[in-house]
Design a protein around this motif. Sequence first.
Motif, PDB file in Angstrom:
ATOM      1  N   UNK A 116      -7.926   8.711  -6.266  1.00 29.11           N
ATOM      2  CA  UNK A 116      -7.486  10.121  -6.264  1.00 29.11           C
ATOM      3  C   UNK A 116      -5.975  10.141  -6.142  1.00 29.11           C
ATOM      4  N   UNK A 117      -5.324  10.803  -7.106  1.00 28.39           N
ATOM      5  CA  UNK A 117      -3.863  10.900  -7.090  1.00 28.39           C
ATOM      6  C   UNK A 117      -3.403  11.937  -6.076  1.00 28.39           C
ATOM      7  N   UNK A 118      -2.100  12.020  -5.902  1.00 26.33           N
ATOM      8  CA  UNK A 118      -1.539  13.061  -5.034  1.00 26.33           C
ATOM      9  C   UNK A 118      -0.565  12.451  -4.054  1.00 26.33           C
ATOM     10  N   UNK A 119      -0.049  13.298  -3.178  1.00 24.91           N
ATOM     11  CA  UNK A 119       0.953  12.808  -2.222  1.00 24.91           C
ATOM     12  C   UNK A 119       0.343  12.617  -0.839  1.00 24.91           C
ATOM     13  N   UNK A 120      -0.827  13.233  -0.576  1.00 18.87           N
ATOM     14  CA  UNK A 120      -1.406  13.170   0.762  1.00 18.87           C
ATOM     15  C   UNK A 120      -2.871  12.747   0.677  1.00 18.87           C
TER      16      UNK A 120
ATOM     17  N   UNK B 258       0.860  -1.184   0.000  1.00 18.18           N
ATOM     18  CA  UNK B 258       0.000   0.000   0.000  1.00 18.18           C
ATOM     19  C   UNK B 258       0.899   1.237   0.000  1.00 18.18           C
ATOM     20  N   UNK B 259       0.515   2.296  -0.708  1.00 20.71           N
ATOM     21  CA  UNK B 259       1.338   3.509  -0.676  1.00 20.71           C
ATOM     22  C   UNK B 259       1.055   4.306   0.600  1.00 20.71           C
ATOM     23  N   UNK B 260       2.073   4.938   1.142  1.00 25.13           N
ATOM     24  CA  UNK B 260       1.873   5.658   2.403  1.00 25.13           C
ATOM     25  C   UNK B 260       0.963   6.894   2.238  1.00 25.13           C
TER      26      UNK B 260
ATOM     27  N   UNK C  44      -0.627  -1.340  -4.960  1.00 26.84           N
ATOM     28  CA  UNK C  44      -1.595  -0.232  -5.015  1.00 26.84           C
ATOM     29  C   UNK C  44      -0.820   1.055  -5.254  1.00 26.84           C
ATOM     30  N   UNK C  45      -1.367   1.932  -6.085  1.00 25.52           N
ATOM     31  CA  UNK C  45      -0.683   3.204  -6.322  1.00 25.52           C
ATOM     32  C   UNK C  45      -1.431   4.031  -7.342  1.00 25.52           C
ATOM     33  N   UNK C  46      -0.848   5.167  -7.722  1.00 27.63           N
ATOM     34  CA  UNK C  46      -1.469   5.993  -8.762  1.00 27.63           C
ATOM     35  C   UNK C  46      -1.233   5.311 -10.115  1.00 27.63           C
ATOM     36  N   UNK C  47      -1.869   5.839 -11.132  1.00 27.21           N
ATOM     37  CA  UNK C  47      -1.872   5.187 -12.449  1.00 27.21           C
ATOM     38  C   UNK C  47      -0.462   4.851 -12.952  1.00 27.21           C
ATOM     39  N   UNK C  48       0.427   5.843 -12.965  1.00 25.68           N
ATOM     40  CA  UNK C  48       1.756   5.620 -13.525  1.00 25.68           C
ATOM     41  C   UNK C  48       2.590   4.708 -12.641  1.00 25.68           C
ATOM     42  N   UNK C  49       2.424   4.839 -11.307  1.00 21.86           N
ATOM     43  CA  UNK C  49       3.161   3.961 -10.375  1.00 21.86           C
ATOM     44  C   UNK C  49       2.792   2.504 -10.632  1.00 21.86           C
ATOM     45  N   UNK C  50       1.492   2.269 -10.754  1.00 21.71           N
ATOM     46  CA  UNK C  50       1.033   0.891 -10.954  1.00 21.71           C
ATOM     47  C   UNK C  50       1.528   0.358 -12.300  1.00 21.71           C
TER      48      UNK C  50
END
Length: 225
Positions: A198-202, A105-107, A171-177
């Motif tokens: 929903x993308x983003x850092x937070x 899971x992404x933090x 699990x992650x944003x589109x490009x990460x995955x």
Amino acid sequence: MFFTASLWNDLMMLIGEITVFLIVGMLIGSVLVMIVAGLSIQSGQFYFPRLMTSGMVLLEGMIKGMCRFFGFDDKDLIQFFIRLHNTMNMKNFVETPVEKRAIFLPQCLRSARCPAHLTPEGLSCRRCGQCDIGRDIDRLQAMGYQVFIVPGSTFMKRIIKKYRPEAIIGVGCLMEVKEGLELCDRIGMVVMGVVTMKDGCVETVLNWDELLEIASTGVTAPDSQ
Ligand code: SF4
């Protein structure tokens, strides 16, 4: 002289013809992949999945360029690629015992007020109730999964090296995955991708039902119900 002028001309002509042939072939291939992808997205059915996966990988640059040229959003195509990839990997994923699977899971899914500390194996969730990770992590672990909340791919690679899972859910944003799927393909690891809503850092947002549905696949323990 070994190369006469006419032989040189013939060689140049041949190279030119091969180049034109390749470019035309790639253009036709890209258009076909886009048409089949469009039809698949519309019908919800994957047509020629193996051919499509190879085509998407081989012609990615050209397909993206064409999407931009015609004003299409290439995000739909990447989403399609991820779903196609999951479908192709499903059989191997199901056949992998849950004890040999891991979830990353992404933090960024955690609350901005998360009290968890970072350890060499990612964040250690304290189940404070401020985000959905705390709600579902126990459920995933009860199924038999190793679950890691990681700040990035460096952690992920280190954990994979240490625990050697045979299949993972990333699990992650589109490009990460997308990049994660390609990386796992290169190292021969079975991987399923789940894209955040929903993308983003937070405080990003995940469809937990989607994750739980994939995680439950092939899990027969009563805890998976
Ligand atoms: S539930 Fe866990 S991950 Fe979420 S904010 Fe609390 S400690 Fe952090």
